[in-house]
Design a protein around this motif. Structure first.
Motif, PDB file in Angstrom:
ATOM      1  N   ARG A 190       0.858  -1.167  -0.176  1.00  0.00           N
ATOM      2  CA  ARG A 190       0.074  -0.057   0.064  1.00  0.00           C
ATOM      3  C   ARG A 190       0.797   1.281  -0.029  1.00  0.00           C
ATOM      4  N   GLU A 191       2.029   1.102   0.830  1.00  0.00           N
ATOM      5  CA  GLU A 191       2.906   2.447   0.785  1.00  0.00           C
ATOM      6  C   GLU A 191       3.714   2.414  -0.355  1.00  0.00           C
ATOM      7  N   LEU A 192       4.375   1.116  -0.744  1.00  0.00           N
ATOM      8  CA  LEU A 192       5.547   1.104  -1.702  1.00  0.00           C
ATOM      9  C   LEU A 192       4.844   1.412  -3.373  1.00  0.00           C
ATOM     10  N   VAL A 193       3.545   1.348  -3.407  1.00  0.00           N
ATOM     11  CA  VAL A 193       3.097   1.491  -4.798  1.00  0.00           C
ATOM     12  C   VAL A 193       3.025   3.014  -5.203  1.00  0.00           C
ATOM     13  N   LYS A 194       3.105   3.822  -4.208  1.00  0.00           N
ATOM     14  CA  LYS A 194       3.138   5.495  -4.364  1.00  0.00           C
ATOM     15  C   LYS A 194       4.646   5.746  -5.085  1.00  0.00           C
ATOM     16  N   HIS A 195       5.713   4.962  -4.905  1.00  0.00           N
ATOM     17  CA  HIS A 195       6.972   5.221  -5.368  1.00  0.00           C
ATOM     18  C   HIS A 195       7.181   4.818  -6.832  1.00  0.00           C
ATOM     19  N   LEU A 236      -5.366   0.544  -6.338  1.00  0.00           N
ATOM     20  CA  LEU A 236      -4.088   0.924  -6.552  1.00  0.00           C
ATOM     21  C   LEU A 236      -4.285   2.429  -6.589  1.00  0.00           C
ATOM     22  N   ALA A 237      -5.170   3.012  -7.258  1.00  0.00           N
ATOM     23  CA  ALA A 237      -5.359   4.345  -7.594  1.00  0.00           C
ATOM     24  C   ALA A 237      -5.492   5.204  -6.032  1.00  0.00           C
ATOM     25  N   ARG A 238      -6.500   4.379  -5.044  1.00  0.00           N
ATOM     26  CA  ARG A 238      -6.513   5.096  -3.799  1.00  0.00           C
ATOM     27  C   ARG A 238      -5.248   5.008  -3.051  1.00  0.00           C
ATOM     28  N   ASP A 239      -4.576   4.053  -3.017  1.00  0.00           N
ATOM     29  CA  ASP A 239      -3.252   4.059  -2.401  1.00  0.00           C
ATOM     30  C   ASP A 239      -2.359   4.984  -2.878  1.00  0.00           C
ATOM     31  N   ARG A 240      -2.266   5.297  -4.194  1.00  0.00           N
ATOM     32  CA  ARG A 240      -1.262   6.325  -5.056  1.00  0.00           C
ATOM     33  C   ARG A 240      -1.717   7.764  -4.873  1.00  0.00           C
ATOM     34  N   GLY A 241      -3.109   8.055  -4.356  1.00  0.00           N
ATOM     35  CA  GLY A 241      -3.520   9.183  -4.129  1.00  0.00           C
ATOM     36  C   GLY A 241      -3.904   9.742  -5.629  1.00  0.00           C
ATOM     37  N   GLU A 242      -4.357   8.950  -6.400  1.00  0.00           N
ATOM     38  CA  GLU A 242      -4.624   9.274  -7.891  1.00  0.00           C
ATOM     39  C   GLU A 242      -6.094   9.194  -8.276  1.00  0.00           C
ATOM     40  N   ALA A 243      -6.864   9.946  -9.299  1.00  0.00           N
ATOM     41  CA  ALA A 243      -8.069   9.341  -9.808  1.00  0.00           C
ATOM     42  C   ALA A 243      -7.852   8.291 -10.400  1.00  0.00           C
ATOM     43  N   VAL A 244      -9.056   7.229 -10.316  1.00  0.00           N
ATOM     44  CA  VAL A 244      -9.048   5.687 -10.825  1.00  0.00           C
ATOM     45  C   VAL A 244      -8.827   6.021 -12.516  1.00  0.00           C
TER      46      VAL A 244
END
Length: 263
Positions: A190-195, A236-244
């Protein structure tokens, strides 16, 4: 959304009775194309035949998974190279190392991996890779081919922060599955996918395996399907802070470019 499932084991026998219906459900959910995974001598020809049956929608990989590395031989290397002469086969793999289960002896795994990397070097095709509990040997073998390989994706990434950044430092791509949705084993993702940069990120179901545990309602047969890929993209979008929509568009564009798919 128009999504590409980059890892779909559609030749699996659990799909034999309803394969067309599975794909119709996927299409209805917005999954327009899929890369069908070839991972053994027995299944690679079947995967190619499936890809030929839906041109422009299904594409194939051809390789030998480390679980089947013991079957690799000079004779089969020639057969595998012949499969890669077909335009429907867009990547070498699934191949790599798996020291978690050790279904094939580790020396056999390393040898089969090296042979398939040579196919990738000779053909210029992208690589579709598997690694579990074998990071050091995995990196060491790939370093032997520095400068000789085309694009690389580490599919179904489940590893550590160190592993992720080792891959990103090489400009490799990352495939994310429903492992992200597993609160027992995938919480760290959940944290790693942001990178992961958007142009290095792709999505996959690995169906019929890895049914997302957050999916509701759960299918009674517990079989994963490509129709569930949008659920993974939403998480994935939620964890990355992005729109789907942004995550969907980016992963589709990345997969199209990586596998050199038409338009």
């Amino acid at each position: 959304m128009q999504l590409i499932d980059i890892g779909l084991n559609l030749s699996h026998d659990s799909f034999d009775h309803d394969r067309d219906a599975v794909w119709q459900r996927a299409r209805a959910a917005g999954v327009t194309r899929a890369i069908l995974t070839g991972a053994s001598r027995a299944h690679n020809p079947k995967v190619l035949d499936l890809a030929r049956s839906r041109p422009g929608e299904w594409f194939a990989t051809a390789g030998v998974h480390p679980h089947h590395a013991s079957e690799y031989s000079t004779e089969y290397d020639a057969e595998l190279r012949a499969l890669h002469a077909h335009p429907e086969v867009v990547a070498v793999g699934e191949c790599g190392l798996d020291y978690f289960r050790d279904f094939s002896p580790r020396p056999a795994q390393r040898r089969a991996f090296e042979w398939q990397l040579q196919i990738a070097a000779d053909t210029g095709k992208p690589l579709f890779l598997h690694q579990r509990d074998a990071h050091a040997d995995f990196m060491a073998i790939l370093r032997q081919f520095d400068g000789r390989l085309g694009p690389v994706v580490v599919h179904c990434f489940t590893g550590t922060r160190e592993e992720l950044f080792d891959y990103l430092d090489q400009d490799w791509h990352i495939g994310i599955t429903g492992w992200l949705c597993d609160e027992r084993r995938g919480q760290h993702l959940r944290e790693l996918v942001k990178h992961i940069p958007g142009n290095r990120l792709m999505v996959e179901t690995d169906a019929p395996y890895l049914l997302p545990r957050t999916l509701r309602p759960m299918p009674k047969d517990r079989r994963n399907e490509p129709a569930f890929l949008p659920h993974i993209v939403e998480e994935l979008a939620r964890d990355r802070g992005e729109a789907v929509e942004a995550t969907a568009a980016a992963t589709t564009a990345t997969a199209t470019a990586f596998f050199r798919l038409p338009g």
